[in-house]
Structure formats: structure tokens, C-alpha cells
Design a protein around this motif. Structure first.
Motif, PDB file in Angstrom:
ATOM      1  N   PHE A  32      42.912 -24.855  -9.457  1.00  0.00           N
ATOM      2  CA  PHE A  32      41.520 -24.334  -9.949  1.00  0.00           C
ATOM      3  C   PHE A  32      41.426 -24.355 -11.544  1.00  0.00           C
ATOM      4  CE2 PHE A  32      39.453 -20.365 -11.343  1.00  0.00           C
ATOM      5  CZ  PHE A  32      38.105 -20.561 -10.633  1.00  0.00           C
ATOM      6  N   ASN A  33      42.405 -23.947 -12.144  1.00  0.00           N
ATOM      7  CA  ASN A  33      42.053 -23.999 -13.480  1.00  0.00           C
ATOM      8  C   ASN A  33      42.105 -25.294 -14.104  1.00  0.00           C
ATOM      9  OD1 ASN A  33      42.521 -21.086 -14.219  1.00  0.00           O
ATOM     10  ND2 ASN A  33      44.701 -21.167 -14.146  1.00  0.00           N
ATOM     11  N   ARG A  37      37.853 -24.556 -12.622  1.00  0.00           N
ATOM     12  CA  ARG A  37      37.157 -23.542 -13.549  1.00  0.00           C
ATOM     13  C   ARG A  37      36.181 -24.159 -14.624  1.00  0.00           C
ATOM     14  NH1 ARG A  37      38.705 -18.611 -15.137  1.00  0.00           N
ATOM     15  NH2 ARG A  37      40.867 -18.344 -14.172  1.00  0.00           N
ATOM     16  N   ALA A  41      32.646 -22.982 -15.009  1.00  0.00           N
ATOM     17  CA  ALA A  41      32.355 -22.460 -16.395  1.00  0.00           C
ATOM     18  C   ALA A  41      30.820 -23.282 -17.064  1.00  0.00           C
ATOM     19  CB  ALA A  41      33.312 -22.708 -17.278  1.00  0.00           C
ATOM     20  N   PHE A  45      28.903 -19.880 -14.492  1.00  0.00           N
ATOM     21  CA  PHE A  45      29.270 -18.555 -14.947  1.00  0.00           C
ATOM     22  C   PHE A  45      28.172 -17.944 -15.851  1.00  0.00           C
ATOM     23  CE2 PHE A  45      34.284 -19.349 -14.804  1.00  0.00           C
ATOM     24  CZ  PHE A  45      34.234 -19.082 -13.245  1.00  0.00           C
ATOM     25  N   ASP A  62      33.142 -16.063 -10.908  1.00  0.00           N
ATOM     26  CA  ASP A  62      34.642 -15.985 -11.798  1.00  0.00           C
ATOM     27  C   ASP A  62      35.704 -15.390 -10.878  1.00  0.00           C
ATOM     28  OD1 ASP A  62      33.092 -13.313 -12.148  1.00  0.00           O
ATOM     29  OD2 ASP A  62      34.584 -13.259 -13.871  1.00  0.00           O
ATOM     30  N   TYR A 127      41.727 -19.265  -6.154  1.00  0.00           N
ATOM     31  CA  TYR A 127      41.573 -18.966  -7.484  1.00  0.00           C
ATOM     32  C   TYR A 127      42.768 -18.811  -8.215  1.00  0.00           C
ATOM     33  CZ  TYR A 127      36.436 -18.270  -7.309  1.00  0.00           C
ATOM     34  OH  TYR A 127      35.159 -18.349  -7.270  1.00  0.00           O
ATOM     35  N   HIS A 130      43.412 -16.659 -15.540  1.00  0.00           N
ATOM     36  CA  HIS A 130      43.226 -17.642 -16.684  1.00  0.00           C
ATOM     37  C   HIS A 130      44.726 -18.055 -17.076  1.00  0.00           C
ATOM     38  CE1 HIS A 130      42.934 -18.786 -21.138  1.00  0.00           C
ATOM     39  NE2 HIS A 130      41.648 -18.652 -20.824  1.00  0.00           N
ATOM     40  N   TYR A 340      32.489 -16.451 -19.656  1.00  0.00           N
ATOM     41  CA  TYR A 340      33.454 -17.499 -19.151  1.00  0.00           C
ATOM     42  C   TYR A 340      34.934 -17.079 -19.281  1.00  0.00           C
ATOM     43  CZ  TYR A 340      29.130 -19.836 -20.810  1.00  0.00           C
ATOM     44  OH  TYR A 340      27.976 -20.271 -20.781  1.00  0.00           O
ATOM     45  N   ASP A 341      35.249 -16.309 -20.100  1.00  0.00           N
ATOM     46  CA  ASP A 341      36.628 -15.755 -20.034  1.00  0.00           C
ATOM     47  C   ASP A 341      36.760 -14.301 -19.537  1.00  0.00           C
ATOM     48  OD1 ASP A 341      37.737 -18.066 -20.877  1.00  0.00           O
ATOM     49  OD2 ASP A 341      37.655 -17.459 -23.107  1.00  0.00           O
TER      50      ASP A 341
END
Length: 439
Positions: A32-33, A37, A41, A45, A62, A127, A130, A340-341
Motif C-alpha cells: 500500500f505505501n 498510497r 495522494a 486525497f 486515507d 492499508y 505512514h 495527504y499525511d
């Protein structure tokens, strides 16, 4: 080959994060990351992210709970079934009024990107947090075809990426090229001709290892790699704003160089820069390390509001800390919850409150300051203190001899025989003036 285990190790970690410690896309499950993601993003997002004030259609993509939530008879994502997932349906829609992202954004997913989203949903729509919130783990080494090219574990990751693009690894460099590369990488300087000749003519099996070990011991190693950290620390020998007057903070620069050269463990490297003033029992260099956050801009222009620029400096510390140590763009949450974060507007100012307790402010003299000593000066001070303690220990004022000597000294002091005025033997004036010696 010996490997530095301290501050330099962080660059190896960042290298692996860049290459990806999971299998390359196309082998095993997607990450995912790494794979998903970035797409969410880029395309989703801004309207369906962390910021509740700008969120559209009550849809949040998210976090998994928001993506799988039933929104009136359907869910944006149905784990394991892309065909029933409304989000994927809109991504590949041919209806100009329904397609996501909307045409007015000027963004459009490619067919390959949409295929990744489909595959990720069908694999269960997993998911991940971060990446900077997840402890690193040793990943499975990727499979490669040309194992003869591989010399170490990092080569496997490099070659896997190359082979995925139909490329081959480079041919082995000759010794002249190799020593130049190693010198430039580790010290930032080219080798001298005699050093090149020595390496080229060294036929021992450990020739390369000896070369690297020698460069890791060189003071130039710390200077080369500290320059990268100093960029992150926004180091400068000036104040930044308006006149940009000089700032005396080179001692912090030298602390960073020394930290690399003595291979300070990264956890200590971190703690000393962020909280060195709270440590006890050190040699004083821990306080110097906190100059990491004294590198903020200082504005001494007439008419400026000191509180405005003090607050700007505190925000700089918040943003820099999160960027450097957590790899996050926290600054956006200064104005609104991050799109986004995973940082809320409230979280930002909770973190701000920590740095808002510092004593420094927007002052032209950069107060408060601290006197610092070089390593050699610290050694000399310790030697002198030990000598003073030894001398004090040898004085016993309780003996009869000591009491008698003190009485004699006090008697002489009373009659003025201790202090004598020195009279000049001769006085002259360069300009020819007449001088008279007075009492």
C-alpha cells in the motif's frame, strides 16, 4: 569491509526505503505505501482525505474504515471485489460527468495506475500506516536472474529493479574508476595519484576493504557526510532575513562532523540534538548539539514584530523536526488538517506547544548563547581541574605550621609589607612630551 553503525547508517536505511524492502511490484502482494498510497495522494486525497473541511461526499479514502464504509447502499471499496467497488467503477468510467478524478482537476489515471488500484482491491485492499510510523523489518530478498552479478544484499534490490525494466547491471569498474568513485562517495575529494597507484598495485584480496576502512577513518569522511545533515538542519553562518548578518554557529557544524567521525549511534545523535539540554552527566557537547534548532532565521530589520518572527521560528522547528525524522510534510497542517499525511490541525499545534516553551526568540544578538569548548580545550580544562583539586587536597590549614604561617601573613598584610608599588626606572614619550613620575 567495516561499516559505520552510527549516524551514517540512516542513509543506508533511506536507501532501502527508496528501493523498497518488499518484493518488486508484480511479485507477491502489492504494498500500500509503495504502490497505492502515492496514487491515492495524487488523485483522491485532496477531496477524500484527512481534512474534514474539504472532504467531499463524506467519503474518506486515507483510512480503511472510511473507504469501506457503506454510504447509502454502496461502499467506495469492497475488499476483495473491485467490480463491486464504487471507487474503481468511477475511476474507469467513460461518463465525463462521473469519472474520478473529475476532469476539471486536470488529472487522469493511466490504465496501468487503474490496474494497480483494481489489483490492490482484489487482493483485499490492505492499508498500512505512514511508513515512518512502522518499525523497519528485514524484507525478503527479491529474486533475480543474474546471480553472478550480485555481490551483496543491496545488489539484489538494485538488480531486481533493473531486470524489471529489461536492463542489465553495469560491468565491473576498473580499479582506476573504482577508487575515484569510493573517494568521492566517502570523502567528497578525488584521490591523489600516489593513492591511486597504491590501490591499483595492491594485489591482496583485502585491497578494497583496506581502502574503504582507511577512508572511513579519515576526518574528510565526517566533513563529506555531515554536509548532508547540515542541509537538513538548514545550517548557515548568517541570520537569513534582510541584512543577513553573520551568525557564529560554526561550533555546531564541527559537532556534527565529529559525530560522524566518532560514529555516534543514531539514537544518541537524535536525542542530543532535540533534547541535549535535558541530559545530565555529559561533557557539555550535548547542549551544543541542540543548536540544530538554533539555525532558524532571525529578523533584526527595524519595525518588525518580534513575536511574529518568534512564532515563525517555532513553526520552522516543528516542520523541520517532522520532515527530518519522520519524513512527513507537517507544515500543511499549520493552516488546516493535512490532506495527504495523517496530521490534524489540532495535532500540529499540540506539537507546536512543545517547542513554544523555548527561551530563545527573534533577537538580533541570537541570545541566549553558550560558551563552547573544542574537544582539545575540554581535555585541558579537565586536566587543570584535576590539578587544582590535587593542590587543594595537599593544603591542610588545620596544622600548627599552617596556622603560624597564616598569622605571619596577616601581620605583614596589616603593616603594608605584602604589597609594594612598582616605580618605573625610565619613562619616554614617542611624541616628545615631558613625563614626570608621580608618587
Amino acid at each position: 569491509m567495516k561499516v559505520k553503525q552510527g549516524v551514517a547508517k540512516v542513509w543506508v536505511v533511506l536507501l532501502f526505503l527508496g528501493l523498497g524492502v518488499c518484493e518488486a511490484a508484480g511479485e507477491g502482494n502489492l504494498s500500500f505505501n509503495r504502490d497505492i498510497r502515492p496514487l491515492l495522494a495524487e488523485y483522491c486525497f485532496e477531496c477524500h482525505g484527512n481534512d474534514a473541511k474539504t472532504r467531499k461526499g463524506k467519503l474518506r479514502l486515507d483510512v480503511r474504515g472510511g473507504a469501506l464504509k457503506d454510504l447509502g447502499g454502496h461502499a467506495a471499496i469492497v475488499a476483495g471485489d473491485s467490480e463491486k467497488s464504487k471507487a474503481y467503477e468511477l475511476i474507469v468510467s467513460s461518463d465525463e460527468d462521473e469519472i474520478m478524478p473529475p476532469r476539471k482537476t486536470g488529472k487522469k489515471m493511466t490504465a496501468d495506475e487503474a490496474a494497480l488500484i483494481k489489483r490492490w482491491i482484489d487482493e483485499g485492499a490492505a492499508y498500512e500506516k505512514h511508513w515512518s510510523f512502522v518499525p523497519p523489518v528485514r524484507g525478503k530478498l527479491p529474486a533475480v536472474k543474474d546471480m553472478e552479478w550480485v555481490r551483496n544484499a543491496i545488489d539484489r534490490y538494485v538488480l531486481a529493479k533493473l531486470e524489471a525494466k529489461g536492463l542489465k547491471g553495469s560491468e565491473k569498474a576498473d580499479r582506476y574508476t573504482l577508487i575515484r568513485r569510493v573517494y568521492l562517495d566517502l570523502t567528497g575529494l578525488p584521490p591523489a595519484p600516489k593513492e591511486v597507484d597504491a590501490f591499483v598495485n595492491d594485489k591482496s584480496k583485502r585491497a578494497y576493504e583496506k581502502l574503504v576502512d582507511g577512508l572511513l577513518k579519515s576526518p574528510r569522511y565526517g566533513e563529506r557526510w555531515a554536509s548532508m545533515w547540515l542541509d537538513l538542519a538548514r545550517y548557515s553562518d548568517s541570520m537569513g532575513y534582510e541584512k543577513d548578518l553573520p551568525r557564529t554557529i560554526w561550533a555546531y557544524r564541527d559537532w556534527v562532523i565529529d559525530a560522524y567521525n566518532r560514529d555516534l549511534p543514531f539514537d544518541q545523535f537524535t536525542v542530543q540534538q532535540l533534547a541535549g539540554d535535558m541530559l545530565r552527566g555529559g561533557d557539555g557537547s550535548e547542549l551544543l548539539a541542540t543548536a540544530f534548532h538554533r539555525n532558524t532565521l532571525t529578523n533584526e530589520e527595524g519595525g518588525t514584530d518580534n513575536e511574529e518572527f518568534r512564532v515563525a521560528a517555532v513553526k520552522d522547528r516543528v516542520n523541520t523536526t517532522m520532515q527530518v525524522w519522520m519524513g512527513m510534510t507537517m507544515g500543511c497542517a499549520n493552516c488546516h488538517s493535512h490532506k495527504y499525511d495523517p496530521i490534524s490541525h489540532e495535532d500540529y499545534y499540540r506539537f507546536f506547544a512543545v517547542f513554544n516553551q523555548t527561551a530563545d526568540a527573534d533577537r538580533g544578538d541570537d541570545q541566549p548563547k553558550v560558551t563552547t569548548l573544542t574537544p582539545s580545550q575540554r581535555v585541558e580544562v579537565m586536566r587543570l581541574r584535576a590539578e587544582v583539586a590535587k593542590l587543594k587536597g595537599g593544603i591542610d590549614l588545620g596544622t600548627p605550621e599552617a596556622r603560624l604561617a597564616r598569622a605571619r601573613w596577616e601581620a605583614l598584610l596589616k603593616v603594608g609589607r605584602i604589597w609594594r608599588t612598582v616605580r618605573p626606572v625610565e619613562v619616554k614619550s614617542v611624541g616628545g612630551a615631558k613625563l614626570t613620575v608621580q608618587k
